[in-house]
Design a protein around this motif. Structure first.
Motif, mmCIF file in Angstrom:
data_model
loop_
_atom_site.group_PDB
_atom_site.id
_atom_site.type_symbol
_atom_site.label_atom_id
_atom_site.label_comp_id
_atom_site.label_asym_id
_atom_site.label_seq_id
_atom_site.Cartn_x
_atom_site.Cartn_y
_atom_site.Cartn_z
ATOM 1 N N UNK A 1 0.836 -1.209 0.000
ATOM 2 C CA UNK A 1 0.000 0.000 0.000
ATOM 3 C C UNK A 1 0.868 1.256 0.000
ATOM 4 N N UNK A 2 1.933 1.212 0.793
ATOM 5 C CA UNK A 2 2.840 2.362 0.859
ATOM 6 C C UNK A 2 3.538 2.584 -0.482
ATOM 7 N N UNK A 3 3.919 1.491 -1.137
ATOM 8 C CA UNK A 3 4.583 1.604 -2.438
ATOM 9 C C UNK A 3 3.636 2.207 -3.476
ATOM 10 N N UNK A 4 2.380 1.756 -3.457
ATOM 11 C CA UNK A 4 1.386 2.296 -4.392
ATOM 12 C C UNK A 4 1.108 3.766 -4.102
ATOM 13 N N UNK A 5 1.030 4.093 -2.821
ATOM 14 C CA UNK A 5 0.808 5.490 -2.436
ATOM 15 C C UNK A 5 1.977 6.359 -2.885
ATOM 16 N N UNK A 6 3.151 5.783 -2.794
ATOM 17 C CA UNK A 6 4.366 6.487 -3.206
ATOM 18 C C UNK A 6 4.315 6.812 -4.700
ATOM 19 N N UNK A 7 3.768 5.891 -5.471
ATOM 20 C CA UNK A 7 3.673 6.089 -6.922
ATOM 21 C C UNK A 7 2.537 7.045 -7.268
ATOM 22 N N UNK A 8 1.341 6.724 -6.790
ATOM 23 C CA UNK A 8 0.163 7.513 -7.156
ATOM 24 C C UNK A 8 0.218 8.931 -6.599
#
Length: 218
Positions: free
Chosen positions: A117-124
Motif C-alpha cells: 500500500x505504501x509503495x502504491x501510495x508512493x507512486x500515485x
C-alpha cells in the motif's frame, strides 16, 4: 554494545551454546529496545533514527526477523513523516518493495500488504525521492505491486483461518476429556441407580411372597 561484540558472542562453534547465546541476546535486545526508545521519545528526529538504525542492524545480526522488520517499518514511517521537511528522507518505492518482499518471504503477510500500500501510495501520490523512479509509474510495475498485495492478503487470510482452526482443535481437545468424564459419570450414576432400584424391586417381591405365605391357612 557494538556489532563486533555481538558478532564475537555469536561466533561460538558449539551449536547448543550458540543457540542459547542467541536466545539470551534476543531477550536482552527486546527489553533494551523498549526502554531506550521510551527514553528517546523527546530526542531529535536524527537521534531517534540513529537509535532505530542501530537496533535494526542488531536484530538482523542475531536473526530476530520479527523485530528487525517491525523496527524497519517504524523507521520508514518516521522518515516519511519528516519528508516534508527534508525530501531526501522520503522512503523510495524500491525500499517499500524490498521491504514488502522480505516481509512476504518471512511469513509476515499483513506487514507485506501494508508495505505494498505504501509503495502504491508512493507512486500515485508522486511522492518519489528521485527522478530515476519515474519509470515506476509504468503500468507493469503497478500491476506487480498489486499482485504482490493480493497474494499477501490471500496468505494472511489463509493463515488466519489456520490459526482459528488450530485454536478450535485445541479447545476441542481440552473439552473432549471433560465431556467424556461427564458421560462416564452420568453412566456410572445411571447404572448405580438402576442397580439399587433392581434390588428394591426384588426385595419388595420377596416381601410380598412372604406375606402371601403367611396368609395361607394351614
Amino acid at each position: 554494545m557494538t556489532f563486533s561484540i555481538l558478532e564475537a558472542a555469536l561466533a561460538s562453534k558449539d551449536v547448543k551454546s550458540a543457540a542459547e547465546i542467541r536466545s539470551a541476546l534476543k531477550e536482552f535486545l527486546r527489553r533494551e529496545t523498549l526502554a531506550i526508545i521510551r527514553e528517546t521519545s523527546e530526542k531529535s528526529f536524527d537521534h531517534k533514527l540513529l537509535i532505530f538504525d542501530f537496533f535494526v542492524r542488531a536484530f538482523a545480526l542475531i536473526g530476530d526477523v520479527e523485530n528487525w522488520l517491525a523496527l524497519r517499518y517504524e523507521a520508514f514511517l518516521m522518515r516519511d513523516e519528516n519528508a516534508s521537511y527534508d525530501v531526501s528522507l522520503g522512503v523510495s518505492v524500491d525500499e517499500w518493495l524490498a521491504f514488502a518482499e522480505q516481509s512476504l518471504d518471512n511469513g509476515f503477510y499483513s506487514v507485506a500488504t501494508k508495505a505494498c500500500d505504501k509503495a502504491l501510495l508512493c507512486i500515485h501520490g508522486n511522492n518519489l525521492v528521485d527522478s530515476e523512479y519515474e519509470d515506476f509509474h509504468h503500468e507493469s510495475t503497478i500491476e506487480k505491486i498489486k499482485r504482490m498485495k493480493d497474494y499477501s492478503m490471500i496468505l494472511a487470510s489463509s493463515k488466519s483461518v489456520q490459526v482459528q482452526a488450530s485454536n478450535y482443535l485445541k479447545k476441542k481437545n481440552v473439552e473432549q476429556p471433560k465431556e467424556q468424564n461427564s458421560v462416564k459419570s452420568q453412566t456410572r450414576t445411571s447404572g448405580s441407580t438402576l442397580f439399587r432400584n433392581g434390588i428394591k424391586a426384588r426385595n419388595l417381591r420377596k416381601l410380598q411372597e412372604l406375606q402371601c405365605l403367611q396368609t395361607v391357612p394351614l
